[in-house]
Design an enzyme around this catalytic site. Sequence first.
Site, mmCIF file in Angstrom:
data_model
loop_
_atom_site.group_PDB
_atom_site.id
_atom_site.type_symbol
_atom_site.label_atom_id
_atom_site.label_comp_id
_atom_site.label_asym_id
_atom_site.label_seq_id
_atom_site.Cartn_x
_atom_site.Cartn_y
_atom_site.Cartn_z
ATOM 1 N N GLU A 69 11.278 12.041 -103.617
ATOM 2 C CA GLU A 69 12.453 12.122 -102.749
ATOM 3 C C GLU A 69 13.267 10.842 -102.941
ATOM 4 O OE1 GLU A 69 13.860 14.541 -100.926
ATOM 5 O OE2 GLU A 69 15.340 12.942 -100.713
ATOM 6 N N CYS A 99 13.229 13.823 -112.502
ATOM 7 C CA CYS A 99 13.735 14.390 -111.255
ATOM 8 C C CYS A 99 14.305 13.298 -110.331
ATOM 9 C CB CYS A 99 12.623 15.204 -110.609
ATOM 10 S SG CYS A 99 13.266 16.610 -109.744
ATOM 11 N N HIS A 194 10.043 18.623 -113.952
ATOM 12 C CA HIS A 194 8.713 18.004 -114.041
ATOM 13 C C HIS A 194 7.997 18.588 -115.245
ATOM 14 C CE1 HIS A 194 8.741 16.177 -109.958
ATOM 15 N NE2 HIS A 194 9.615 17.155 -109.746
ATOM 16 N N GLU A 196 4.986 17.003 -116.073
ATOM 17 C CA GLU A 196 3.701 16.301 -115.960
ATOM 18 C C GLU A 196 2.702 17.071 -115.093
ATOM 19 O OE1 GLU A 196 6.499 15.486 -114.559
ATOM 20 O OE2 GLU A 196 6.103 15.240 -112.427
HETATM 21 N N1 GLN Z 1 16.377 16.398 -105.196
HETATM 22 C C1 GLN Z 1 15.353 15.427 -104.939
HETATM 23 C C2 GLN Z 1 15.977 14.119 -104.526
HETATM 24 O O1 GLN Z 1 17.134 14.042 -104.247
HETATM 25 C C3 GLN Z 1 14.470 15.223 -106.172
HETATM 26 C C4 GLN Z 1 13.433 16.298 -106.289
HETATM 27 C C5 GLN Z 1 12.291 15.970 -107.201
HETATM 28 O O2 GLN Z 1 12.064 14.826 -107.565
HETATM 29 N N2 GLN Z 1 11.508 16.962 -107.518
HETATM 30 O O3 GLN Z 1 15.304 13.158 -104.476
#
Ligand code: GLN
Length: 211
Positions: A69, A99, A194, A196
């Site tokens: 997050e 991500c 992802h 991993e």
């Molecule tokens: N959308 C998420 C964010 O803003 C990221 C999601 C993720 O890392 N799987 O942090």
Amino acid sequence: MVPTGGRTSGVLPYEEMKTRMDKTVGVLAIQGDFERHIYQLGLVGARPVEVRLPGDLDKLDALILPGGESTTINIMIDRFDLRELLVRFGRSKPVFGTCAGMIMLAKKIENNTSNVNALGLLDIDVDRNGYGRQVHSWEDKVDADLAGQKAKLTATFIRAPRVTRVGPEIATLASWRNDPVLIRQNRLLAASFHAELDDDTTLLEYFLTRV
Ligand code: GLN
């Protein structure tokens, strides 16, 4: 064969790979799925280091910013006094962001209502939840071009960021429905998905040996 039992891509002959994997790799371990990256680093024989405090960045060959997050990771980066050091690290050494890690590497975040202060190292703009919320998470195969080697990666998109702009220095290594989802800018690698979550270490090997 990799003695640790990891499934590998065969991008490099094993003997060559073994010496190149002999690396100390930090994983930002303040929030998110850092344990998966640490596990995969173990599979390829690299030395993982959990990064939480400024001193943890010393003596690293490379760094992984995991998914999670970004709003939380952003706050914790400041709380642990890591921001300046992470920027400096990313200017001289390889960093792989997945991500939320990709979001943190970006130059600009669109519709940035949560005030995530990205590190600005990678010349891309992203929309943090550009494919929708948690219910819009999915898995697919994506075709990647990794240093001339074709690879089919299992990509899991979880509240994935959408890349809305790539700068001239960016190489797109994989796309999903015409959106760049795996990109590289010199020593910086970023994936909006992802890779991993299972034992396929193809992308990690690429990062450790070619980036
Ligand atoms: N959308 C998420 C964010 O803003 C990221 C999601 C993720 O890392 N799987 O942090």
